[in-house]
Design an enzyme around this catalytic site. Structure first.
Site, PDB file in Angstrom:
ATOM      1  N   HIS A 484      12.337   3.747  13.293  1.00 19.18           N
ATOM      2  CA  HIS A 484      12.499   4.165  11.895  1.00 19.18           C
ATOM      3  C   HIS A 484      12.657   2.943  10.985  1.00 19.18           C
ATOM      4  O   HIS A 484      11.922   2.776  10.002  1.00 19.18           O
ATOM      5  CB  HIS A 484      13.720   5.079  11.774  1.00 19.18           C
ATOM      6  N   GLU A 485      13.633   2.103  11.317  1.00 21.06           N
ATOM      7  CA  GLU A 485      13.890   0.944  10.459  1.00 21.06           C
ATOM      8  C   GLU A 485      12.708  -0.029  10.485  1.00 21.06           C
ATOM      9  O   GLU A 485      12.413  -0.690   9.492  1.00 21.06           O
ATOM     10  CB  GLU A 485      15.181   0.238  10.891  1.00 21.06           C
ATOM     11  N   HIS A 488      10.239   0.836   7.867  1.00 23.58           N
ATOM     12  CA  HIS A 488      10.593   0.233   6.572  1.00 23.58           C
ATOM     13  C   HIS A 488      10.177  -1.243   6.542  1.00 23.58           C
ATOM     14  O   HIS A 488       9.665  -1.742   5.534  1.00 23.58           O
ATOM     15  CB  HIS A 488      12.097   0.322   6.330  1.00 23.58           C
ATOM     16  N   HIS A 491       6.594  -1.711   5.857  1.00 27.57           N
ATOM     17  CA  HIS A 491       6.335  -1.462   4.433  1.00 27.57           C
ATOM     18  C   HIS A 491       6.608  -2.742   3.639  1.00 27.57           C
ATOM     19  O   HIS A 491       5.857  -3.089   2.709  1.00 27.57           O
ATOM     20  CB  HIS A 491       7.248  -0.330   3.951  1.00 27.57           C
TER      21      HIS A 491
END
Length: 693
Positions: A484-485, A488, A491
């Site tokens: 999940h992290e 980010h 991104h």
């Protein structure tokens, strides 16, 4: 407005002389201009902030006093570029305030924050500056898409920060925003202190005899670190959850659960007054700016666009899944009863019996999976995935300074050898770090005068520490957290564009979770796990039947988990759709707001609001629904990978081009539709959860 020929050059500011003996103010002769953490003393921060604020004021004055007619370049771009030094210092200080704080650092924050708020208000409430921005907004000329978006964002930023208010209302706005800034800072400090204030020390070996070795070792390490004998449980997730999952001692688990469910609720670190003051101050700001409630103000600049859309979205998902969530509770309750449990299954019983049920039904428990999730191997797998999808390579660079011995730094390059980013990884809990997991940046991507600056990205987590006898072995949930992290981080690392305020994760809050939640999907993909998941002792690959069981258990308690997330979104919206000041009881308000989503029994005298940092001290006020919103997006998006292949470069390249690299340069719905070919629908998530079949 002053006359003169069109001039797009950045006005030259008369900057104050800087004390270059302060490492925060000097040029950095470091790899990729990374922060020289080892040179920075706590005493450097305040003078550096003061100097940087003075520089920013001089830069703003130069824009305001420019005799040339306002243009996109000399006003909008100049505003975007001002504050580079202040951003640099803030990027270090506020990231470390979360990841490696101290009492002294928190005291500095309390002194610095009002100065930053004052400067921010001075900028956004400056009538001459707003007049220039407004002139350009009304006379934009011919601009490229990226430039148009910056102009719109800049104008909206001023208008939404009180620039169009009367002088009297500007002073009120200044007062309210200063108060809000101080309140949210205090809230976060109380929540951290409240989390650290409670520990449970156990000295009787019989109490821990039933626990798996990794739980006992972790507890023993916590006790040792605190100078205590025996075994200690804290309220930090890597300590709290294993004990709740594996201990059959209901009395101790109830004590722990109640402590965790009353963090900053009453006592020395009570946040109840702060909760009310934050909600009421936000309402005052919204009303002052012409909005009925704070949610209306926030959602105007979100993908969802308005309060009715969010409320309808939450209601639609709740209606579709609540009966299944209730069935999940009955299923686990019946199972517990079959094992001899008597009475009502309470929240502190939930982790224990859900784990047992999963172990029995799917022959799957945390202990079975963990030996195959050695942290070093997981990291290798995550890096491998980024390479397969986006061609990225990660090379450790020990010449890059780090802020704590636990942190490692990597050079990130693409297939052509182009430098993309620095990635910092900070894996383990400590008292100086807040709980949870997050991605942040010390610096974003931008291009100025043809020269590109690449981002410095940091991932901060709280995984189980290695012990004297075992390496760090992740739970399956922690694998999902890492992915999940890392979504980010992608991104941030793959962001492209001229303006830092638009690159990377600088997107609408309900769009920012798409890349992160999309990455979680690979955690249950056999084709991915087979590449790297091996037993840390034997080197044997993860057995095919174990992967099959992980996949089979993928939707175990999916409805319950969904409704639990909806409960957080609904209570967030309840706080931020208030149209009158709230002076009631925080516990009662929360209970009422969560009633439609209640699955587990209600325990009087508990509440999450006093420690709900996401909405009261983070950036998720009237935005927590964004997690579920992004789940709908990612369920729809990942179906394309499932259709074309989970490592399909064509799909990955499209996602990179249309989502990851674009940041906030265009409206997220345009970007999403360009990638997927249609608008997202909630049915994608319902189908992914396996409900209604």
């Amino acid at each position: 407005m002053a006359a003169g020929c069109a001039d797009n050059s950045i006005p030259k500011a008369q900057l104050p002389e800087l004390d270059l003996s302060n490492p925060l103010l000097a040029a950095w002769n470091t790899p990729h201009q990374t922060p020289p953490f080892s040179e920075i003393e706590l005493s450097d921060y305040e003078p550096a902030f003061d100097a940087a604020i003075a520089c920013s004021r001089a830069e703003v004055d130069a824009i305001v006093n420019n005799p040339k007619k306002p243009t996109f370049g000399n006003t909008i771009v100049a505003l975007e570029r001002q504050g580079e030094l202040l951003n640099r210092i803030s990027g270090i200080f506020f990231n470390l305030l979360e990841a490696d704080t101290s009492d002294e650092m928190q005291e500095i924050a309390l002194r610095v924050q009002p100065k930053l708020t004052e400067f921010s208000n001075d900028l956004s409430l400056n009538p001459e500056l707003f007049a220039r921005v407004k002139y350009v907004y009304e006379h934009p000329g011919r601009l490229k898409k990226e430039d148009k978006k910056l102009l719109e964002d800049t104008y909206q930023g001023f208008a939404r920060s009180g620039a169009a208010l009367s002088d009297a209302d500007k002073e009120l706005y200044r007062k309210y925003s200063s108060e809000l800034s101080a309140l949210t800072l205090q809230f976060g400090q109380n929540a951290l202190a409240g989390t650290n204030a409670f520990t449970l020390n156990i000295t009787d070996p019989k109490v821990v005899a039933e626990l798996p070795a990794f739980v006992k070792e972790g507890m023993a390490a916590d006790a040792k670190a605190r100078g205590e004998k025996g075994w200690t449980v804290t309220l930090q997730q890597p300590s709290y959850l294993p004990f709740m999952t594996y201990s059959s001692n209901r009395d101790l688990k109830e004590k722990l659960w109640r402590a965790r469910s009353t963090i900053a609720l009453g006592g020395e670190f009570d946040n109840c007054e702060n909760v009310k003051k934050i909600a009421n101050t936000r309402l005052k700001i919204a009303n002052l700016l012409g909005y009925k409630c704070y949610a209306d103000y926030v959602l105007e600049r979100r993908m969802a666009e308005n309060t009715p859309t969010v409320n309808a979205f939450l209601e639609e998902l709740l209606t579709a899944t609540k009966s299944y969530a209730d069935a999940d509770y009955r299923m686990v309750s019946d199972y517990a009863a079959s094992l001899g449990f008597k009475g009502q299954l309470m929240p502190w019983d939930w982790s224990y019996y859900t784990e047992k049920y999963k172990d029995e039904k799917y022959a799957l428990n945390t202990e079975l999976v963990k030996p195959y999730l050695k942290l070093e191997n997981v990291k290798k797998g995550v890096f491998m995935l980024a390479n397969k999808l986006y061609g990225l390579n990660f090379t450790p660079n020990d010449k890059i300074g780090v802020y704590h011995p636990d942190v490692t730094a990597y050079d990130v390059t693409d297939e052509s050898g182009r430098f993309m980013a620095v990635l910092y990884l900070d894996f383990f809990p400590r008292e100086s770090k807040r709980s949870g997991a997050w991605m942040t940046e010390f610096r974003g991507a931008k291009i100025e005068d043809g020269e590109e600056t690449r981002p410095l990205v940091s991932l901060v987590m709280n995984f189980t520490k290695p012990t004297e006898t075992a390496p760090s072995l992740l739970t399956f949930d922690e694998l999902e957290t890492f992915l999940h992290e890392f979504g980010h981080a992608l991104h941030g690392m793959l962001g492209e564009g001229k303006y830092e305020s638009q690159t990377g994760t600088s997107v609408y809050r309900d769009f920012v979770e798409l890349p992160s939640q999309l990455m979680e999907n690979w955690a249950t993909e056999k084709e991915f796990l087979d590449l790297w998941a091996v037993h840390y002792e034997t080197g044997e690959p993860i057995p095919a039947d174990l992967v099959d069981r992980i996949v089979a258990a993928q939707n175990y308690l999916a409805a319950y988990s969904n409704v639990r997330q909806l409960s957080f979104g609904l209570t967030d919206m309840a706080w931020h759709t208030l149209t009158e000041p709230f002076e009631g009881d925080v516990v009662e308000f929360e209970a009422a707001s969560m009633t439609p989503t209640q699955v587990l029994p209600v325990v009087p005298g508990t509440a999450m609001a006093p420690s709900f940092g996401h909405i009261f001290s983070g950036g998720y006020a009237a935005g927590y629904y964004g997690y579920k919103w992004a789940e709908v997006l990612e369920a729809d998006a990942f179906s394309l990978f499932k259709e074309k292949g989970i490592f399909n470069r064509e799909v990955a390249s499209s996602f990179r081009e249309n989502v990851l690299s674009k940041g906030g340069t265009e409206h997220p719905m345009e970007l999403y539709v360009r990638f997927r070919g249609h608008k997202p629908e909630t049915k994608a998530l319902i189908e992914k959860m396996g409900l209604g079949k």
